[in-house]
Design a protein around this motif. Structure first.
Motif, PDB file in Angstrom:
ATOM      1  N   SER A 261       0.804  -1.221   0.000  1.00  0.00           N
ATOM      2  CA  SER A 261       0.000   0.000   0.000  1.00  0.00           C
ATOM      3  C   SER A 261       0.837   1.270   0.000  1.00  0.00           C
ATOM      4  N   HIS A 262       2.067   1.196   0.497  1.00  0.00           N
ATOM      5  CA  HIS A 262       2.918   2.381   0.619  1.00  0.00           C
ATOM      6  C   HIS A 262       4.312   2.038   0.079  1.00  0.00           C
ATOM      7  N   PRO A 263       4.626   2.428  -1.143  1.00  0.00           N
ATOM      8  CA  PRO A 263       5.880   1.999  -1.770  1.00  0.00           C
ATOM      9  C   PRO A 263       7.145   2.534  -1.116  1.00  0.00           C
ATOM     10  N   GLU A 264       7.027   3.530  -0.235  1.00  0.00           N
ATOM     11  CA  GLU A 264       8.216   4.050   0.459  1.00  0.00           C
ATOM     12  C   GLU A 264       8.524   3.276   1.731  1.00  0.00           C
ATOM     13  N   VAL A 265       7.733   2.225   2.018  1.00  0.00           N
ATOM     14  CA  VAL A 265       7.901   1.444   3.243  1.00  0.00           C
ATOM     15  C   VAL A 265       8.251   0.006   2.879  1.00  0.00           C
ATOM     16  N   TYR A 266       9.219  -0.559   3.609  1.00  0.00           N
ATOM     17  CA  TYR A 266       9.592  -1.964   3.467  1.00  0.00           C
ATOM     18  C   TYR A 266       9.352  -2.655   4.814  1.00  0.00           C
ATOM     19  N   GLY A 267       8.924  -3.905   4.769  1.00  0.00           N
ATOM     20  CA  GLY A 267       8.693  -4.664   5.995  1.00  0.00           C
ATOM     21  C   GLY A 267       9.500  -5.945   5.997  1.00  0.00           C
ATOM     22  N   ILE A 268      10.226  -6.199   7.084  1.00  0.00           N
ATOM     23  CA  ILE A 268      11.060  -7.404   7.168  1.00  0.00           C
ATOM     24  C   ILE A 268      10.895  -8.047   8.533  1.00  0.00           C
ATOM     25  N   GLY A 269      11.258  -9.328   8.617  1.00  0.00           N
ATOM     26  CA  GLY A 269      11.178 -10.040   9.884  1.00  0.00           C
ATOM     27  C   GLY A 269       9.756 -10.451  10.221  1.00  0.00           C
ATOM     28  N   ASP A 270       9.532 -10.756  11.492  1.00  0.00           N
ATOM     29  CA  ASP A 270       8.233 -11.265  11.924  1.00  0.00           C
ATOM     30  C   ASP A 270       7.088 -10.290  11.691  1.00  0.00           C
ATOM     31  N   ALA A 271       7.388  -8.988  11.640  1.00  0.00           N
ATOM     32  CA  ALA A 271       6.336  -7.975  11.529  1.00  0.00           C
ATOM     33  C   ALA A 271       5.728  -7.899  10.129  1.00  0.00           C
ATOM     34  N   ALA A 272       6.296  -8.612   9.156  1.00  0.00           N
ATOM     35  CA  ALA A 272       5.804  -8.549   7.785  1.00  0.00           C
ATOM     36  C   ALA A 272       5.469  -9.937   7.271  1.00  0.00           C
ATOM     37  N   ALA A 273       4.419 -10.019   6.474  1.00  0.00           N
ATOM     38  CA  ALA A 273       4.058 -11.261   5.797  1.00  0.00           C
ATOM     39  C   ALA A 273       4.733 -11.239   4.436  1.00  0.00           C
ATOM     40  N   ALA A 274       5.935 -11.806   4.383  1.00  0.00           N
ATOM     41  CA  ALA A 274       6.753 -11.743   3.176  1.00  0.00           C
ATOM     42  C   ALA A 274       6.315 -12.808   2.189  1.00  0.00           C
ATOM     43  N   LEU A 275       5.953 -12.376   1.003  1.00  0.00           N
ATOM     44  CA  LEU A 275       5.480 -13.275  -0.036  1.00  0.00           C
ATOM     45  C   LEU A 275       6.602 -13.527  -1.033  1.00  0.00           C
ATOM     46  N   THR A 276       6.957 -14.799  -1.229  1.00  0.00           N
ATOM     47  CA  THR A 276       7.971 -15.117  -2.223  1.00  0.00           C
ATOM     48  C   THR A 276       7.342 -15.062  -3.610  1.00  0.00           C
ATOM     49  N   ARG A 277       8.175 -15.095  -4.624  1.00  0.00           N
ATOM     50  CA  ARG A 277       7.643 -15.030  -5.993  1.00  0.00           C
ATOM     51  C   ARG A 277       6.856 -16.293  -6.339  1.00  0.00           C
ATOM     52  N   ASP A 278       7.001 -17.344  -5.527  1.00  0.00           N
ATOM     53  CA  ASP A 278       6.247 -18.579  -5.736  1.00  0.00           C
ATOM     54  C   ASP A 278       4.926 -18.584  -4.985  1.00  0.00           C
ATOM     55  N   GLY A 279       4.634 -17.484  -4.281  1.00  0.00           N
ATOM     56  CA  GLY A 279       3.338 -17.367  -3.630  1.00  0.00           C
ATOM     57  C   GLY A 279       3.264 -17.862  -2.210  1.00  0.00           C
ATOM     58  N   HIS A 280       4.381 -18.247  -1.604  1.00  0.00           N
ATOM     59  CA  HIS A 280       4.387 -18.716  -0.223  1.00  0.00           C
ATOM     60  C   HIS A 280       4.703 -17.554   0.722  1.00  0.00           C
ATOM     61  N   LEU A 282       6.479 -16.476   4.070  1.00  0.00           N
ATOM     62  CA  LEU A 282       7.518 -17.001   4.951  1.00  0.00           C
ATOM     63  C   LEU A 282       7.017 -17.072   6.381  1.00  0.00           C
ATOM     64  N   ARG A 283       7.417 -18.130   7.073  1.00  0.00           N
ATOM     65  CA  ARG A 283       7.067 -18.265   8.483  1.00  0.00           C
ATOM     66  C   ARG A 283       7.848 -17.254   9.307  1.00  0.00           C
TER      67      ARG A 283
END
Length: 378
Positions: A261-280, A282-283
């Motif tokens: 929703s906000h391209p100037e923000v990045y989320g990493i670690g447990d606080a973000a639901a990181a989606l891989t290019r394969d659609g999974h 990350l835990r």
């Protein structure tokens, strides 16, 4: 956003936040500010050892950041204003402003999951709570560990090994070791039996009180101390700021770790639901968080240079579970958590676990470039 010297704010100095702040300050022209609510780095992966009474050294952040060019602000973030790109702090100082934001506030134990947990249980996710459990262990004849994920297993094993005269009860809402292969489950049962850990499977905790835990169905298990490892939650700051989040409050990010929703923000670690290019997705965990942090660094530097970044590429996962000082289980898994590949057990895994802790909690923090080797980029 300025192209010559952008202002980048990193929120959270856990494993991922501290590493990416280092890298951005050293390898870009950005002005990097790291905000954290304490002045020391806490090795969260060692909190079960803290709870058992082992001495774990917490490293001053200023020592770890010396010479990096990172500006450290020790304060608690109270509000994000994504319109004005402003960060409000609890200490009452001047708000911080940014061009790019890296959100790495991690997760904490969900002590609101059942009545009484917040009042009577000690979480292992936070070091202060782990120290509280350590202090209780001196007078506790019986301790109940609620939750049998990797954190719960490591906590139960460490407490039982360090305090052989105590009774340790491990309570899990499902089958023990359900994320492991048959070989892994068999080894886990033997290890816990050797340590004298009493296991309660398919048992759901309905309430925690001063004398133990009440299970659904009405049975009460007595305990002088309760260690809570059943579930984690994230800060509500992202949702309050209007960032896109999932049903658990984790920031929704694309395969380059950029907010949807906000391209100037990045989320990493447990606080973000990181989606891989394969659609999974990350835990939660240090390993996946490290991969996401490295990918976010590559994405930020690529975009600052006017290039299109490569998406996060993860093909497999693995669990490395310590079962005391001389035992453990290493379980390769798919991204969906399904066990696959050869399961390793015993003392060799304990040595691997010690090496991981030493590398992640010491070497990588002082030499963050090593973490980039884990992120596979074309």
């Amino acid at each position: 956003m300025t192209t010559t010297s952008p202002r980048i704010a990193v929120l959270g100095a856990g494993y991922t936040g501290l590493t990416i702040a280092h890298l951005l300050a050293r390898r870009t022209a950005a002005q990097v500010t790291l905000v954290n609510d304490r002045d020391r780095f806490v090795e969260r992966m060692r909190n079960h050892q803290v709870a058992a009474g082992h001495t774990v050294r917490h490293l001053p952040l200023r020592d770890l950041l010396r010479g990096s060019g990172v500006r450290l602000v020790v304060d608690r973030v109270t509000r994000l204003d994504t319109t004005d790109r402003r960060i409000d702090l609890a200490g009452g100082g001047e708000p911080l402003t940014y061009d790019l934001l890296v959100y790495a506030l991690g997760s904490h134990a969900d002590l609101d999951a059942v009545p009484g947990a917040a009042e009577h249980a000690c979480a292992v996710a936070g070091v202060e709570q782990a120290e509280r459990l350590r202090d209780r262990m001196g007078a506790a004849g019986t301790v109940a560990v609620v939750g049998a994920g990797p954190t719960g297993l490591e906590t139960a094993a460490e407490l039982a090994e360090t305090h052989p005269g105590h009774t340790v009860r491990l309570i899990t809402g499902g089958a023990l070791g359900r994320e492991l292969s048959e070989r892994g489950r068999d080894h886990l049962r033997r290890a816990l039996d050797r340590l004298g850990v009493q296991v309660w499977e398919n048992a759901t905790v309905a309430k925690v009180d001063a004398n133990g835990v009440l299970l659904e169905g009405g049975r009460h298990l007595a305990a002088d101390a309760v260690a809570w490892t059943a579930g984690f939650r994230v800060s509500g700051l992202a949702a309050q700021a209007g960032l896109a989040v999932d049903e658990h409050g984790r920031m929704l990010v694309d395969a380059t770790l950029r907010s949807r929703s906000h391209p100037e923000v990045y989320g990493i670690g447990d606080a973000a639901a990181a989606l891989t290019r394969d659609g999974h997705v990350l835990r939660m965990g240090c390993g996946p968080g490290g991969l996401a942090g490295a990918c976010a660094f590559h994405a930020i530097t690529a975009r600052l240079a006017g290039r299109d970044p490569e998406p996060l590429r993860v093909e497999a996962d693995a669990l490395c579970i310590g079962l005391g000082a001389r035992d453990g289980i290493f379980q390769p898994t798919g991204l969906d958590g399904t066990p696959r590949g050869r399961t390793l057990t015993g003392r060799p895994v304990a040595l691997i676990k010690k090496a991981v802790l030493r590398t992640t909690g010491r070497y990588n923090l002082r030499h963050p470039g090593v973490s980039l080797l884990a992120a596979r980029q074309r």
